[in-house]
Design an enzyme around this catalytic site. Structure first.
Site, short mmCIF file in Angstrom:
data_model
loop_
_atom_site.label_atom_id
_atom_site.label_comp_id
_atom_site.label_asym_id
_atom_site.label_seq_id
_atom_site.Cartn_x
_atom_site.Cartn_y
_atom_site.Cartn_z
N GLU A 174 0.82 -1.21 0.00
CA GLU A 174 0.00 0.00 0.00
C GLU A 174 0.86 1.26 0.00
O GLU A 174 0.52 2.24 -0.68
CB GLU A 174 -0.96 -0.02 1.20
CG GLU A 174 -2.07 -1.05 1.06
CD GLU A 174 -3.01 -1.08 2.25
OE1 GLU A 174 -2.82 -0.26 3.18
OE2 GLU A 174 -3.93 -1.92 2.27
N HIS A 207 -10.49 1.59 0.23
CA HIS A 207 -10.96 0.70 1.29
C HIS A 207 -12.47 0.48 1.26
O HIS A 207 -12.99 -0.33 2.03
CB HIS A 207 -10.55 1.25 2.66
CG HIS A 207 -9.09 1.05 2.95
ND1 HIS A 207 -8.11 1.85 2.40
CD2 HIS A 207 -8.44 0.15 3.74
CE1 HIS A 207 -6.92 1.44 2.83
NE2 HIS A 207 -7.10 0.43 3.65
#
Length: 323
Positions: A174, A207
């Site tokens: 990430e 997300h």
């Protein structure tokens, strides 16, 4: 030093002599660069999230086989991200003298302080939860330290697929994608300060894919799922702004990776539990001290003096502000 192809002295002179024509041309190039930057960031975000769903499975996300497949997918996307950054340079007509990996924060100069000072800063912020945990431990701070240094505990962790995903693969991939690759693409368009608050939006929105999984499992109502997703978007965006700030101040991705891993291990500070604690005055004081010390040390511990010249900041139009 990097050399961003924004405008040469001759170009600036022509703008002065022919302001109307020159400014229009410059504005068009700037708008084109920004469009390409945003589209490239969207492409990377979609690749990252989309790679999680190339595997068809009815198993929950924490099942070891699902974790292994998804880790392989996001590691592949991370490996491809330098190519996306290189393609952006071509499409946006940006020329740099430094390697792509250095732009992404993978470099040697200043590595040791970059691996320790941002992590120390993050631990300072978590002073409250750390003190809270130590007070609740029968052996106090010594017990907490022993658990951290326990070799057998670490051996069990590295055999746990959930731990490996949360503490190693997720932070590494990430940060490489959402900070290392995206920030160099956004800085020439928005400038460093705005990029600190723009890049995390891609991270936070990414997300939202958890909504799909929660709906598939059907454990909660849609309103609860959306509420949880909203809270998650909020704290992932705030956290993304912090790691983007660290990345731009240090020019290293290792600091954001380690901070990310530490925060995943700690979770969100449990303020409600602190309020109910038998020793809540001491616990709450430690929470407050942690936040105040974090704000006090934020700029000193991320001072570029410790890390050398920051490659990505050379892409920034003046003034460089955060850099």
């Amino acid at each position: 030093m990097l050399n961003l192809k924004l405008s040469s002295p001759q170009t600036l002179h022509s703008v002065t002599m022919e302001p109307e024509h020159g400014l229009t041309s410059q504005d068009e190039r700037a708008h084109m660069r920004c469009r390409v930057s945003v589209l490239s960031c969207l492409l990377l975000a979609c690749l990252y999230v989309g790679s999680l769903y190339v595997w068809r499975s009815s198993l929950p996300r924490d099942h070891p086989s699902v974790i292994k497949r998804r880790c392989a997918s996001v590691l592949l996307v991370s490996a491809v991200s330098p190519a996306v950054l290189k393609a952006w340079m071509h499409w946006a007509d940006v020329s740099v003298d430094a390697p792509v990996w250095e732009l992404m924060g993978v470099r040697v100069e200043g590595f040791l302080p970059a691996a320790t000072l941002p992590l120390l800063l993050t631990m300072v912020f978590y002073l409250g939860p750390l003190v809270h945990s130590a007070i609740d431990n029968p052996d106090g701070f010594r017990g907490e330290l022993q658990s951290v240094l326990d070799v057998q505990s670490w051996k069990r962790c590295v055999r746990d697929a959930v731990w490996l995903r949360n503490q190693l693969v997720a932070p590494l991939t990430e940060e490489l994608v959402f900070r290392g690759a995206m920030l160099p693409m956004l800085v020439p368009c928005t400038g460093p300060t705005a990029a600190v608050f723009t890049a995390p939006l891609f991270f936070g929105v990414a997300h939202f894919h958890h909504i799909i999984e929660q709906r598939r499992l059907g454990k909660d109502s849609l309103s609860i799922i959306l509420l949880v997703a909203g809270v998650q978007f909020l704290y992932t965006t705030v956290f993304g702004a912090f790691t983007a700030f660290v990345f731009l101040r240090t020019g290293h991705v290792v600091g954001p990776v380690l901070c990310h891993s530490f925060c995943n291990s700690q979770g969100l500070p449990d303020i409600s539990s602190a309020l109910k604690h038998p020793q809540h005055p001491a616990v709450l004081l430690s929470y407050l001290m942690g936040v105040l010390l974090f704000l006090l040390l934020l700029f000193p511990l991320t001072d570029p003096f410790f890390y050398g010249a920051v490659p990505v900041c050379s892409l920034a139009p003046p003034p460089e502000s955060v850099c």
